[in-house]
Design a protein around this motif. Structure first.
Motif, short mmCIF file in Angstrom:
data_model
loop_
_atom_site.label_atom_id
_atom_site.label_comp_id
_atom_site.label_asym_id
_atom_site.label_seq_id
_atom_site.Cartn_x
_atom_site.Cartn_y
_atom_site.Cartn_z
N UNK A 1 -3.94 -81.58 -17.64
CA UNK A 1 -5.01 -82.40 -17.35
C UNK A 1 -6.26 -82.45 -18.44
N UNK A 2 -5.98 -81.47 -19.28
CA UNK A 2 -6.98 -81.14 -20.25
C UNK A 2 -6.80 -81.81 -21.66
N UNK A 3 -7.72 -81.76 -22.40
CA UNK A 3 -7.54 -82.61 -23.75
C UNK A 3 -8.19 -81.28 -24.76
N UNK B 1 -8.03 -73.52 -31.70
CA UNK B 1 -8.23 -74.55 -30.64
C UNK B 1 -9.87 -74.48 -30.50
N UNK B 2 -10.65 -75.48 -30.88
CA UNK B 2 -12.10 -75.70 -31.04
C UNK B 2 -12.77 -76.05 -29.64
N UNK B 3 -12.10 -76.87 -28.78
CA UNK B 3 -12.54 -77.43 -27.54
C UNK B 3 -11.32 -77.38 -26.52
N UNK B 4 -11.86 -77.31 -25.31
CA UNK B 4 -10.96 -77.37 -24.07
C UNK B 4 -11.73 -78.32 -23.10
N UNK B 5 -11.32 -79.68 -22.86
CA UNK B 5 -12.03 -80.46 -22.12
C UNK B 5 -11.15 -80.80 -20.97
N UNK B 6 -11.61 -80.66 -19.77
CA UNK B 6 -11.10 -81.17 -18.37
C UNK B 6 -11.13 -82.45 -18.27
N UNK C 1 -17.14 -84.83 -19.60
CA UNK C 1 -16.82 -86.11 -19.56
C UNK C 1 -18.06 -87.22 -19.27
N UNK C 2 -17.99 -88.26 -20.27
CA UNK C 2 -19.05 -89.28 -20.20
C UNK C 2 -18.86 -90.11 -18.96
N UNK C 3 -17.54 -90.41 -18.82
CA UNK C 3 -17.41 -91.59 -17.82
C UNK C 3 -16.12 -91.45 -17.35
#
Length: 414
Positions: A207-209, A219-224, A260-262
């Protein structure tokens, strides 16, 4: 004079004077004149300096009855673009469809990407092929390591970026390959990839990007993004990540905030199979596993429309750059659909004719056939002929080989 100057025989357009070219160009319509601007720098300069395009644009507006005050509110360049998009939309609804088909791989192919007049195909076997859409010849081949499984890929002018299970691979357009090192436990299984230099974004099973920098190879970012697997991605130029989930939700994140923005949701629980983002209108389109297509406005984060265009999976959605009028959808039922971006209404439906080839050509690289496309009426019952897994390209899913088909709108109709 040509002999005395040492110039050999033949005729070159550069020898024509500016005034003569202007006279010749004045006989062309607006679309042929635009094509001439792309022939060479000298023609482009002559047409711009003579202001032929401006004159033709204002003539078209006068003929259509538009008032002079409305003409002043927009530049002639934007006006011509609007006319071209309306003309393109009408051709999709009424124009004849010719199909060019060729064999791309010996086994099944699950992905293709089209940019800059090139088509990259692969995933079914251990090789990716880059094709010219002018000649249908294979320009380059990029081999995948035997120990890796190719899941998805993207490309630009200089490199091919591939998702290899839990790793990222880079192929230079010169063929040199490198694979990112992967630390155990930091990169779960990847399902989809999108790339805008210098970053590649990977949608993962957890579920991450995950955002990878192509130059530092880290890997600079892990976003759920979701509680379920990320099945598809779309990127915007202003650093927005739009992702779809197998659970039916769409999440939007900003690369600069790691948050997450939306979250957007479809009205059913079906999984999101494909995403398409239009930067000129700020609209995002989604296709689901049960045949629905949805549209949201990212400026308001509100749903604009949702419609069921098929009884099966919608595999892919796409549109021309700067086109705010039409959207094309490909699905498992073998029908290519043209939709209105504002309403979701299906404007046209196309399938490949079962008739024999209109013409064919062969060289040492590829055998190409030209076939006719059939426009279906609204009440025509859909028959599963071929899967459409990537827009403007049909995929033969019922044999042990793959044939890609490009749909080209007939020049006379244009």
């Amino acid at each position: 004079m040509r002999k005395r100057s040492g110039v050999r025989g033949g005729t070159r357009t550069e020898w024509l004077e500016h005034d003569i070219l202007c006279i010749i160009f004045s006989f062309l319509d607006v679309f042929d004149l635009v094509r001439c601007t792309a022939v060479c720098k000298s023609w482009n300069a002559v047409i711009k300096k003579s202001e032929l395009l401006q004159a033709l644009y204002f003539k078209l507006r006068r003929d259509s009855g538009e008032s002079s005050s409305s003409r002043q509110r927009k530049s002639w360049e934007l006006g011509l673009q609007e006319i071209a998009m309306k003309h393109h939309s009408l051709c999709l609804q009424r124009g004849r469809v010719d199909i060019h088909q060729w064999k791309a791989h010996s086994v099944g192919v699950d992905q293709c990407r089209m940019k800059m007049g090139l088509l990259l195909t692969g995933v079914g076997d251990k090789v990716m092929r880059l094709w010219s859409l002018d000649s249908y010849k294979c320009q380059e081949e990029y081999h995948v390591p035997d120990t890796a499984t190719l899941v998805d890929f993207d490309f630009d002018e200089s490199k091919i970026v591939g998702l290899l299970g839990t790793r990222v691979g880079i192929w230079g357009r010169n063929g040199k390959r490198s694979i990112f090192p992967s630390r155990e436990g930091t990169f779960s299984k990847g399902l989809c990839l999108r790339y805008i230099d210098p970053e590649a974004v990977i949608g993962c099973q957890d579920g991450t990007a995950r955002v990878f920098d192509m130059y530092s190879r880290t890997c600079s970012q892990i976003i759920k993004m979701h509680s379920g697997p990320v099945t598809c991605l779309a990127l915007s130029d202003d650093q927005l990540i739009v992702s779809g989930s197998s659970l039916g939700s769409i999440s939007i994140s900003n690369l600069s905030s790691d948050q997450r923005v939306a979250t957007l949701r479809s009205t059913d629980s079906a999984g999101i199979r494909t995403l398409c983002f239009n930067p000129s209108s700020h609209l995002v389109f989604a296709g689901t596993t049960v045949g629905y297509t949805y549209c949201w406005d990212l400026r308001t984060m509100k749903s604009l429309w949702g419609t069921r265009i098929s009884s099966n999976v919608v595999y892919s959605l796409n549109h021309l750059q700067s086109d705010n009028s039409t959207l094309v959808a490909g699905g498992i039922d073998g029908v290519l659909r043209v939709l209105n971006q504002d309403t979701g209404k299906v404007l046209s439906r196309f399938v490949i004719s079962d008739e024999r080839s209109i013409s064919s050509s062969r060289d040492i690289h590829v055998f190409t056939e030209k076939k006719r496309g059939i426009r279906q009426s609204e009440d025509t019952e859909n028959v599963e002929i071929q899967h459409v897994t990537e827009l403007l390209y049909y995929l033969d899913g019922y044999s042990n080989h793959v044939e890609f088909v490009q749909l080209l709108w007939d020049q006379r109709a244009l």
